[in-house]
Scaffold this motif. Sequence first.
Motif, PDB file in Angstrom:
ATOM      1  N   ASP A 208     -67.857  75.733  40.661  1.00  0.00           N
ATOM      2  CA  ASP A 208     -68.278  75.880  39.256  1.00  0.00           C
ATOM      3  C   ASP A 208     -69.743  75.543  38.977  1.00  0.00           C
ATOM      4  N   ALA A 211     -72.090  78.414  37.281  1.00  0.00           N
ATOM      5  CA  ALA A 211     -71.891  78.634  35.842  1.00  0.00           C
ATOM      6  C   ALA A 211     -72.504  77.495  35.035  1.00  0.00           C
ATOM      7  N   LYS A 212     -72.317  76.284  35.501  1.00  0.00           N
ATOM      8  CA  LYS A 212     -72.845  75.126  34.766  1.00  0.00           C
ATOM      9  C   LYS A 212     -74.376  75.132  34.734  1.00  0.00           C
ATOM     10  N   LYS A 214     -76.338  77.798  35.055  1.00  0.00           N
ATOM     11  CA  LYS A 214     -76.771  78.931  34.206  1.00  0.00           C
ATOM     12  C   LYS A 214     -76.671  78.525  32.736  1.00  0.00           C
ATOM     13  N   GLU A 215     -75.581  77.889  32.408  1.00  0.00           N
ATOM     14  CA  GLU A 215     -75.374  77.487  31.023  1.00  0.00           C
ATOM     15  C   GLU A 215     -76.451  76.510  30.559  1.00  0.00           C
ATOM     16  N   ALA A 216     -76.891  75.665  31.487  1.00  0.00           N
ATOM     17  CA  ALA A 216     -77.933  74.687  31.142  1.00  0.00           C
ATOM     18  C   ALA A 216     -79.325  75.323  31.172  1.00  0.00           C
ATOM     19  N   GLY A 217     -79.402  76.562  31.657  1.00  0.00           N
ATOM     20  CA  GLY A 217     -80.686  77.281  31.687  1.00  0.00           C
ATOM     21  C   GLY A 217     -81.678  76.735  32.706  1.00  0.00           C
TER      22      GLY A 217
END
Length: 250
Positions: A208, A211-212, A214-217
């Motif tokens: 995971d 995804a984490k 990417k979400e945090a940019g």
Amino acid sequence: MNKVHFVGAGPGDKELITLKGYKILTEADVVVYAGSLINKDLLDYCKEGCELHDSAYMNLEEITEVFVNGIRAGKTVVRLQTGDFSIYGSIREQVEELAKYDIGYDCVPGVSSFLGAASSLGVEYTVPEVSQSVIITRMEGRTPVPPLESLESYAQHQTSMVIFLSTQGIEKVVEKLIKGGYPEDTEAAVVYKATWEDEKQIRGTLKDIVAKVKEAGINKTALIMVGRFLGKEYNYSKLYDKHFKHEFRS
Ligand code: SAH
């Protein structure tokens, strides 16, 4: 003749430069600093009138020219590099250029970002019986990596790994790590700007973490850390075991 002083600036926090590095910086007449990565607050340590050059805008010839002119003018010249220069520091080419002008150099080490990141997470890379080796590497980018050093080949050891310069391609990194041998549930972490005020830590598993992140940019100035040293399992060391005798304790 004066030498050029290569100084490791540490990972970010301006107090994480060594005392020796700090002293040389306060005495410098000329500083060439890696502006894209070092904390510019470190330049506050420089004396008034110190000549500052940001190497982010310079090529090797220009950097060398500043070194040579400074040394020939009898000045104290400092090259301030991020973390420690022995890790992706491009120091070799700089000292080889200096040699062409018969100019010597010395080095003051710095705290590399992989050490800053471990401190931020409060982890040990070498947990007894979990992992006793640390692989420091990167994925190829515009700079190639020798074919015998593929991430897949290192992954088969399933030891602690720190991957520099690769967060922008984290999907590919994770794909290679799994293909190479790490189980999907292996713990992973990404630390962005370790020891800076705006540091970010992302923890997860190989399954995971992409995804984490990417979400945090997060896509630069970060390290990817992988291995079971980030997990819950640990063992006691022999060093502090009361039944274990050694040179200093019988
Ligand atoms: N010589 C440096 C590394 C230079 S290469 C050192 O010893 O740390 C630049 C890469 O280092 C970045 O792309 C990133 O992967 C990593 N890096 C540098 N500073 C960092 C920090 N404070 N936190 C996380 N990663 C960092």
